[in-house]
Design a protein around this motif. Structure first.
Motif, PDB file in Angstrom:
ATOM      1  N   UNK A 285       4.129  11.552  -3.400  1.00  0.00           N
ATOM      2  CA  UNK A 285       4.106  12.376  -2.185  1.00  0.00           C
ATOM      3  C   UNK A 285       3.112  11.793  -1.187  1.00  0.00           C
ATOM      4  N   UNK A 286       3.105  10.455  -1.131  1.00  0.00           N
ATOM      5  CA  UNK A 286       2.187   9.702  -0.281  1.00  0.00           C
ATOM      6  C   UNK A 286       2.994   8.783   0.622  1.00  0.00           C
ATOM      7  N   UNK A 287       2.597   8.690   1.887  1.00  0.00           N
ATOM      8  CA  UNK A 287       3.343   7.936   2.888  1.00  0.00           C
ATOM      9  C   UNK A 287       2.377   7.155   3.773  1.00  0.00           C
ATOM     10  N   UNK A 288       2.808   5.959   4.223  1.00  0.00           N
ATOM     11  CA  UNK A 288       1.967   5.239   5.190  1.00  0.00           C
ATOM     12  C   UNK A 288       2.814   4.342   6.076  1.00  0.00           C
ATOM     13  N   UNK A 289       2.261   4.032   7.232  1.00  0.00           N
ATOM     14  CA  UNK A 289       2.944   3.181   8.202  1.00  0.00           C
ATOM     15  C   UNK A 289       2.722   1.710   7.846  1.00  0.00           C
ATOM     16  N   UNK A 290       3.749   0.916   8.063  1.00  0.00           N
ATOM     17  CA  UNK A 290       3.681  -0.507   7.755  1.00  0.00           C
ATOM     18  C   UNK A 290       4.756  -1.231   8.565  1.00  0.00           C
ATOM     19  N   UNK A 291       4.704  -2.537   8.538  1.00  0.00           N
ATOM     20  CA  UNK A 291       5.796  -3.310   9.141  1.00  0.00           C
ATOM     21  C   UNK A 291       6.469  -4.175   8.080  1.00  0.00           C
ATOM     22  N   UNK A 292       6.232  -3.838   6.806  1.00  0.00           N
ATOM     23  CA  UNK A 292       6.771  -4.667   5.734  1.00  0.00           C
ATOM     24  C   UNK A 292       7.095  -3.800   4.523  1.00  0.00           C
ATOM     25  N   UNK A 293       8.268  -3.997   3.978  1.00  0.00           N
ATOM     26  CA  UNK A 293       8.642  -3.345   2.728  1.00  0.00           C
ATOM     27  C   UNK A 293       9.609  -4.250   1.985  1.00  0.00           C
ATOM     28  N   UNK A 294       9.557  -4.189   0.656  1.00  0.00           N
ATOM     29  CA  UNK A 294      10.475  -4.995  -0.157  1.00  0.00           C
ATOM     30  C   UNK A 294      11.751  -4.239  -0.484  1.00  0.00           C
ATOM     31  N   UNK A 295      11.839  -2.991  -0.061  1.00  0.00           N
ATOM     32  CA  UNK A 295      13.051  -2.214  -0.316  1.00  0.00           C
ATOM     33  C   UNK A 295      14.214  -2.779   0.501  1.00  0.00           C
TER      34      UNK A 295
END
Length: 392
Positions: A285-295
């Motif tokens: 239940x944790x979220x954060x902003x990023x410009x990269x994901x491996x999904x």
């Protein structure tokens, strides 16, 4: 946006073929025309020791991988030589490092540093010497502009600024998570303040309420009093605006106290150390902003991950990817410009780039025009990613 797409070389890890001799361009504001086969020096200025070495080392590795792959390619127009400096996470050291890379090593373009303060510390010396500097992750608001609001002519960054990701998270929290009352804990820094300022503005404009605010200093480890005070407040989301070193401890202590609301944050969460400090069980239940994901990784991203893992024995993170894109951006600009100095800078200003952290052009402040990703963690693992475009 469509345009010439620079080829991202994603072969397995390869050794660099460094050639002796003087580099072309760099230093004292000199711009030089390049010929095919010329040797060009790229300077890497990163936090390889100190409190932010987790970021700097990941970025150094990402940038070096891109350059290694370029040198090994049959399509390479130039021979790239690497010069490197450890700025130790210190602003003064970073200025000195940039000066050495330009004046002693003859670097024609600089990659790094990772953090905003150390990046900003290089912008004046880079501009004075007509050497572009590309900061992979300098997100501070107005980082690329001086006290008069003028853009440093040779400063570029490829990650969105703090105000943009703060606004994106506020929008996501209210619209997607459906939360209405926020508690905020932020680091006393330009980074923390920049995130919180726009988060509060957007969250309250949409109808949300900030019911509690607390702050901490970098290096703090005991957050019991802050969290005890906050636990008595009525809130349905906790926003932590800071880096992983303290955020991990805050999350662990909050969960241990029974605070089970969603926890949201910014790109400062991006480190494998976050899970070590918080405990994977506490990162749900944790979220954060990023410009990269491996999904849902593309073939290009998968190749990058495989090459990086083979070379360094661990998976890349957002900072590795940003630096990889920064180096490939520098290489594309060198090939398109065919020169160093002002012509290289002008090419960067009008470039269209597509990399593993997104496609973008630069605005008037040399900041990228790109979207924000928000990832969800369950037991410390990314399980979902949402692309957010901030409402204007």
């Amino acid at each position: 946006m469509k345009g010439r797409i620079f080829k991202v070389f994603t072969s397995s890890a390869l050794a660099v073929g460094l050639l002796a001799g003087c580099s072309s361009g760099g230093g004292a504001g000199a711009g030089k025309t390049l010929a095919d086969g010329d040797t060009v020096t790229i300077g890497l200025n990163f936090e390889l020791s100190g409190g932010t070495a987790s970021y700097g080392t990941a970025e150094y590795n990402g940038a070096k991988l891109a350059i290694d792959q370029y040198n090994a390619s049959d399509d390479a127009k130039y021979k790239i030589e690497i010069a490197e400096q450890d700025n130790k996470g210190d602003n003064a050291e970073s200025t000195t490092a940039a000066t050495r890379l330009i004046t002693e090593d003859g670097a024609s373009i600089l990659i790094g540093p990772a953090t905003s303060g150390t990046s900003i510390a290089t912008y004046q010396v880079a501009s004075d010497n007509a050497v572009p500097v590309i900061s992979p992750s300098a997100t501070q608001i107005d980082a690329t502009t001086n006290d008069n609001g003028e853009t440093y002519p040779y400063a570029f960054r490829i990650c969105f600024e703090d105000s943009y990701q703060g606004a994106a998270m506020a929008q996501y929290a209210y619209d997607t998570l459906g939360v209405k009352k926020a508690a905020i804990i932020n680091e006393v820094s330009d980074y923390g303040q920049g995130l919180v300022s726009t988060f509060k503005d957007v969250f309250t404009e949409k109808g949300g309420e900030v019911v509690a605010e607390q702050s901490y200093n970098s290096g703090d480890t005991d957050f019991a009093s802050i969290l005890t005070d906050m636990k008595s407040k009525d809130f349905d989301v906790l926003y932590i605006a800071g880096y992983y070193q303290e955020a991990g401890l805050i999350i662990k202590q909050a969960r241990d106290m029974g605070i089970d609301t969603p926890i949201i944050g910014a790109d400062g969460f991006e480190s494998e150390v976050l899970s070590q400090l918080a405990g994977a069980d506490n990162l749900s239940n944790t979220y954060y902003t990023t410009c990269y994901t491996t999904l849902n990784a593309s073939d290009e991203l998968t190749n990058f991950i495989d090459s990086y893992t083979e070379e360094y024995g661990e998976a890349p993170n957002m900072f590795s990817a940003l630096a990889y894109d920064s180096a490939n951006l520098a290489l594309q600009a060198l090939e398109e410009a065919g020169a160093t100095g002002e012509e290289l800078k002008n090419t960067l200003e009008g470039i269209e780039f597509s990399g593993i952290t997104g496609s973008f052009t630069f605005d008037d402040t040399h900041s990228p025009i790109k979207t924000v990703m928000i990832v969800e963690l369950e037991n410390g693992v990314q399980t979902a990613a949402t692309e957010v475009e901030v409402e204007q």
